[in-house]
Design a protein around this motif. Sequence first.
Motif, PDB file in Angstrom:
ATOM      1  N   ILE A  46     -65.405 -10.193  37.040  1.00  0.00           N
ATOM      2  CA  ILE A  46     -65.831 -11.428  37.693  1.00  0.00           C
ATOM      3  C   ILE A  46     -65.602 -11.219  39.182  1.00  0.00           C
ATOM      4  CG2 ILE A  46     -65.538 -13.930  37.805  1.00  0.00           C
ATOM      5  CD1 ILE A  46     -63.946 -13.606  35.094  1.00  0.00           C
ATOM      6  N   HIS A  47     -66.677 -11.110  39.939  1.00  0.00           N
ATOM      7  CA  HIS A  47     -66.564 -10.732  41.350  1.00  0.00           C
ATOM      8  C   HIS A  47     -67.287 -11.738  42.223  1.00  0.00           C
ATOM      9  CE1 HIS A  47     -68.004  -8.526  45.008  1.00  0.00           C
ATOM     10  NE2 HIS A  47     -66.743  -8.173  45.032  1.00  0.00           N
ATOM     11  N   GLN A  48     -66.707 -11.984  43.382  1.00  0.00           N
ATOM     12  CA  GLN A  48     -67.364 -12.855  44.352  1.00  0.00           C
ATOM     13  C   GLN A  48     -67.079 -12.374  45.764  1.00  0.00           C
ATOM     14  OE1 GLN A  48     -65.826 -16.845  45.136  1.00  0.00           O
ATOM     15  NE2 GLN A  48     -67.896 -17.674  45.103  1.00  0.00           N
ATOM     16  N   VAL A  49     -68.131 -12.316  46.561  1.00  0.00           N
ATOM     17  CA  VAL A  49     -68.004 -12.142  48.001  1.00  0.00           C
ATOM     18  C   VAL A  49     -67.936 -13.535  48.614  1.00  0.00           C
ATOM     19  CG1 VAL A  49     -69.199 -11.350  50.077  1.00  0.00           C
ATOM     20  CG2 VAL A  49     -69.165  -9.913  48.038  1.00  0.00           C
ATOM     21  N   GLN A  50     -67.147 -13.703  49.649  1.00  0.00           N
ATOM     22  CA  GLN A  50     -66.912 -15.015  50.246  1.00  0.00           C
ATOM     23  C   GLN A  50     -68.201 -15.802  50.448  1.00  0.00           C
ATOM     24  OE1 GLN A  50     -63.632 -16.230  51.233  1.00  0.00           O
ATOM     25  NE2 GLN A  50     -64.853 -18.090  51.114  1.00  0.00           N
ATOM     26  N   GLY A  51     -68.282 -16.984  49.810  1.00  0.00           N
ATOM     27  CA  GLY A  51     -69.413 -17.881  50.001  1.00  0.00           C
ATOM     28  C   GLY A  51     -70.635 -17.571  49.169  1.00  0.00           C
ATOM     29  N   ASP A  52     -70.606 -16.493  48.378  1.00  0.00           N
ATOM     30  CA  ASP A  52     -71.754 -16.109  47.558  1.00  0.00           C
ATOM     31  C   ASP A  52     -71.601 -16.626  46.130  1.00  0.00           C
ATOM     32  OD1 ASP A  52     -73.195 -14.870  49.488  1.00  0.00           O
ATOM     33  OD2 ASP A  52     -73.109 -12.863  48.623  1.00  0.00           O
ATOM     34  N   ASP A  53     -72.644 -16.394  45.328  1.00  0.00           N
ATOM     35  CA  ASP A  53     -72.560 -16.691  43.909  1.00  0.00           C
ATOM     36  C   ASP A  53     -71.546 -15.767  43.241  1.00  0.00           C
ATOM     37  OD1 ASP A  53     -74.643 -18.629  44.002  1.00  0.00           O
ATOM     38  OD2 ASP A  53     -76.138 -17.031  43.912  1.00  0.00           O
ATOM     39  N   VAL A  54     -70.990 -16.229  42.144  1.00  0.00           N
ATOM     40  CA  VAL A  54     -70.135 -15.381  41.318  1.00  0.00           C
ATOM     41  C   VAL A  54     -71.030 -14.411  40.544  1.00  0.00           C
ATOM     42  CG1 VAL A  54     -68.541 -15.356  39.350  1.00  0.00           C
ATOM     43  CG2 VAL A  54     -68.332 -17.123  41.115  1.00  0.00           C
ATOM     44  N   VAL A  55     -70.624 -13.147  40.474  1.00  0.00           N
ATOM     45  CA  VAL A  55     -71.367 -12.133  39.723  1.00  0.00           C
ATOM     46  C   VAL A  55     -70.495 -11.653  38.566  1.00  0.00           C
ATOM     47  CG1 VAL A  55     -72.470  -9.869  39.783  1.00  0.00           C
ATOM     48  CG2 VAL A  55     -72.673 -11.405  41.746  1.00  0.00           C
ATOM     49  N   VAL A  56     -71.054 -11.679  37.371  1.00  0.00           N
ATOM     50  CA  VAL A  56     -70.357 -11.210  36.179  1.00  0.00           C
ATOM     51  C   VAL A  56     -71.024  -9.924  35.706  1.00  0.00           C
ATOM     52  CG1 VAL A  56     -69.767 -11.713  33.777  1.00  0.00           C
ATOM     53  CG2 VAL A  56     -69.670 -13.522  35.489  1.00  0.00           C
ATOM     54  N   SER A  57     -70.235  -8.878  35.516  1.00  0.00           N
ATOM     55  CA  SER A  57     -70.752  -7.597  35.045  1.00  0.00           C
ATOM     56  C   SER A  57     -70.025  -7.189  33.774  1.00  0.00           C
ATOM     57  CB  SER A  57     -70.563  -6.509  36.112  1.00  0.00           C
ATOM     58  OG  SER A  57     -71.269  -6.825  37.296  1.00  0.00           O
ATOM     59  N   ILE A  58     -70.785  -6.637  32.831  1.00  0.00           N
ATOM     60  CA  ILE A  58     -70.230  -6.104  31.590  1.00  0.00           C
ATOM     61  C   ILE A  58     -70.399  -4.592  31.619  1.00  0.00           C
ATOM     62  CG2 ILE A  58     -70.381  -6.055  29.077  1.00  0.00           C
ATOM     63  CD1 ILE A  58     -69.372  -8.708  30.167  1.00  0.00           C
ATOM     64  N   ILE A  72     -73.823 -16.296  38.600  1.00  0.00           N
ATOM     65  CA  ILE A  72     -73.502 -17.657  38.185  1.00  0.00           C
ATOM     66  C   ILE A  72     -73.531 -18.519  39.440  1.00  0.00           C
ATOM     67  CG2 ILE A  72     -71.846 -19.155  37.044  1.00  0.00           C
ATOM     68  CD1 ILE A  72     -70.733 -16.794  35.579  1.00  0.00           C
ATOM     69  N   ARG A  73     -74.534 -19.334  39.543  1.00  0.00           N
ATOM     70  CA  ARG A  73     -74.742 -20.119  40.754  1.00  0.00           C
ATOM     71  C   ARG A  73     -73.922 -21.407  40.720  1.00  0.00           C
ATOM     72  NH1 ARG A  73     -78.920 -17.476  43.114  1.00  0.00           N
ATOM     73  NH2 ARG A  73     -80.383 -16.375  41.743  1.00  0.00           N
ATOM     74  N   GLY A  74     -73.648 -21.928  41.915  1.00  0.00           N
ATOM     75  CA  GLY A  74     -72.965 -23.204  42.021  1.00  0.00           C
ATOM     76  C   GLY A  74     -71.460 -23.113  42.165  1.00  0.00           C
ATOM     77  N   PHE A  75     -70.934 -21.890  42.327  1.00  0.00           N
ATOM     78  CA  PHE A  75     -69.482 -21.725  42.411  1.00  0.00           C
ATOM     79  C   PHE A  75     -69.081 -21.009  43.703  1.00  0.00           C
ATOM     80  CE2 PHE A  75     -70.618 -22.125  37.988  1.00  0.00           C
ATOM     81  CZ  PHE A  75     -69.706 -23.062  37.521  1.00  0.00           C
ATOM     82  N   GLN A  76     -69.857 -21.244  44.765  1.00  0.00           N
ATOM     83  CA  GLN A  76     -69.577 -20.582  46.037  1.00  0.00           C
ATOM     84  C   GLN A  76     -68.191 -20.923  46.576  1.00  0.00           C
ATOM     85  OE1 GLN A  76     -72.337 -22.225  45.280  1.00  0.00           O
ATOM     86  NE2 GLN A  76     -74.142 -21.000  45.788  1.00  0.00           N
ATOM     87  N   ALA A  77     -67.658 -22.076  46.185  1.00  0.00           N
ATOM     88  CA  ALA A  77     -66.355 -22.517  46.695  1.00  0.00           C
ATOM     89  C   ALA A  77     -65.182 -21.932  45.915  1.00  0.00           C
ATOM     90  CB  ALA A  77     -66.275 -24.046  46.666  1.00  0.00           C
ATOM     91  N   LEU A  78     -65.447 -21.060  44.951  1.00  0.00           N
ATOM     92  CA  LEU A  78     -64.367 -20.555  44.101  1.00  0.00           C
ATOM     93  C   LEU A  78     -63.264 -19.887  44.921  1.00  0.00           C
ATOM     94  CD1 LEU A  78     -63.287 -20.037  41.227  1.00  0.00           C
ATOM     95  CD2 LEU A  78     -64.559 -17.876  41.254  1.00  0.00           C
ATOM     96  N   GLU A  99     -69.525 -21.003  31.678  1.00  0.00           N
ATOM     97  CA  GLU A  99     -70.491 -19.941  31.964  1.00  0.00           C
ATOM     98  C   GLU A  99     -69.951 -18.572  31.549  1.00  0.00           C
ATOM     99  OE1 GLU A  99     -73.540 -20.231  32.851  1.00  0.00           O
ATOM    100  OE2 GLU A  99     -73.481 -22.393  33.142  1.00  0.00           O
ATOM    101  N   LEU A 100     -68.672 -18.348  31.761  1.00  0.00           N
ATOM    102  CA  LEU A 100     -68.081 -17.071  31.359  1.00  0.00           C
ATOM    103  C   LEU A 100     -68.069 -16.929  29.840  1.00  0.00           C
ATOM    104  CD1 LEU A 100     -65.082 -16.869  33.858  1.00  0.00           C
ATOM    105  CD2 LEU A 100     -67.236 -15.605  33.964  1.00  0.00           C
ATOM    106  N   GLN A 101     -67.823 -18.027  29.136  1.00  0.00           N
ATOM    107  CA  GLN A 101     -67.844 -17.974  27.676  1.00  0.00           C
ATOM    108  C   GLN A 101     -69.242 -17.629  27.172  1.00  0.00           C
ATOM    109  OE1 GLN A 101     -65.072 -18.302  25.491  1.00  0.00           O
ATOM    110  NE2 GLN A 101     -66.683 -17.339  24.257  1.00  0.00           N
ATOM    111  N   ARG A 102     -70.260 -18.139  27.837  1.00  0.00           N
ATOM    112  CA  ARG A 102     -71.629 -17.789  27.461  1.00  0.00           C
ATOM    113  C   ARG A 102     -71.875 -16.290  27.624  1.00  0.00           C
ATOM    114  NH1 ARG A 102     -74.561 -22.887  30.570  1.00  0.00           N
ATOM    115  NH2 ARG A 102     -74.289 -24.423  28.889  1.00  0.00           N
ATOM    116  N   SER A 103     -71.328 -15.715  28.689  1.00  0.00           N
ATOM    117  CA  SER A 103     -71.481 -14.274  28.892  1.00  0.00           C
ATOM    118  C   SER A 103     -70.732 -13.490  27.821  1.00  0.00           C
ATOM    119  CB  SER A 103     -70.977 -13.883  30.285  1.00  0.00           C
ATOM    120  OG  SER A 103     -71.782 -14.449  31.298  1.00  0.00           O
ATOM    121  N   LEU A 104     -69.549 -13.952  27.458  1.00  0.00           N
ATOM    122  CA  LEU A 104     -68.788 -13.296  26.394  1.00  0.00           C
ATOM    123  C   LEU A 104     -69.535 -13.365  25.067  1.00  0.00           C
ATOM    124  CD1 LEU A 104     -65.242 -14.641  27.326  1.00  0.00           C
ATOM    125  CD2 LEU A 104     -65.968 -12.252  27.441  1.00  0.00           C
ATOM    126  N   ASP A 105     -70.136 -14.508  24.779  1.00  0.00           N
ATOM    127  CA  ASP A 105     -70.908 -14.655  23.543  1.00  0.00           C
ATOM    128  C   ASP A 105     -72.127 -13.738  23.545  1.00  0.00           C
ATOM    129  OD1 ASP A 105     -69.101 -16.593  22.759  1.00  0.00           O
ATOM    130  OD2 ASP A 105     -70.379 -18.281  23.352  1.00  0.00           O
TER     131      ASP A 105
END
Length: 289
Positions: free
Chosen positions: A173-185, A197-203, A221-227
């Motif tokens: 689970i990776h994020q660059v400051q102010g960007d969308d969260v990116v999930v990689s498997i 995963i959009r909408g979490f820029q403030a994480l 959203e992370l659970q959806r990726s796990l599923d």
Amino acid sequence: MLKGLFSKSSSGCLGIYLRPDYVALAVFEGGQLVSNKSVSIPSSEQWLTSISQLVSETGAKKLPVSLAISPHFYQQLQVDKPNVPNDELASALPFAIKDLITESVFELAIDYYDVPPVPMMTEKVTVVYSQKSIIQKAVDVMAELDLPINNIATEELALTNLMTAEKETQMLIHQVQGDDVVVSIVRDNMLYFSRKIRGFQALGQQVEPLDTFLMDGLGLELQRSLDYVIGQLKIADVSKILLAVPGESGDLIASNLSETLDRKVDVFQFQQQGVDVNAMPAIGAGVSQ
């Protein structure tokens, strides 16, 4: 692995991450990270000036470089692998995607990497395409600075280089400051899947107490990726989840997600001290394989 222009980095003494709002540089000696720096810029027109500054500050002149470019500069899509010999695949890609995109294929730099095989599914490739002008700008900047280019990686593949997912499935689970969260498997050091995963820029700006609404939404959203790993990719379940976000609340966020997902989430740790999360793609681009 991307087959030509865009590829997983193999070796080199520098990793450089190119974005429209900042650039980051990682310096390696003997395969070990010795320095990482970043600098904010108003636009990509400042790549030359800013990289020259970073190279001067680190003394990393005339060293081979592996580039990582941010998703601002490319798009990617999965398609069925064209039924042509491997040495003809690159030339077949424009015809495979021309009806799926709005841009003219004649204005694009196009490459691909193999999608790991999934049982009962047609063999696929991930096609990566970028405006030729962007790639040419990056090439020209490196030439001006006398930095020979080993290869160019997408951000997702650069980050994959930092994973040690041999014989296990890992989630980053990776994020660059102010960007969308990116999930990689990642499994067996291959990128199986990535999504924004959009909408979490403030994480990365979260402080205690965490925003419950934001964290619950991210957990869903992370659970959806796990599923998706079990239901669609048909590979072994995720056994390790790593979190890399900017800010000072990584441990707090990891603990919250551990409770939500009912599985352990660890903050990504580097052996070296003082590593900037925002420079991770630069480090991944330059790390030895």
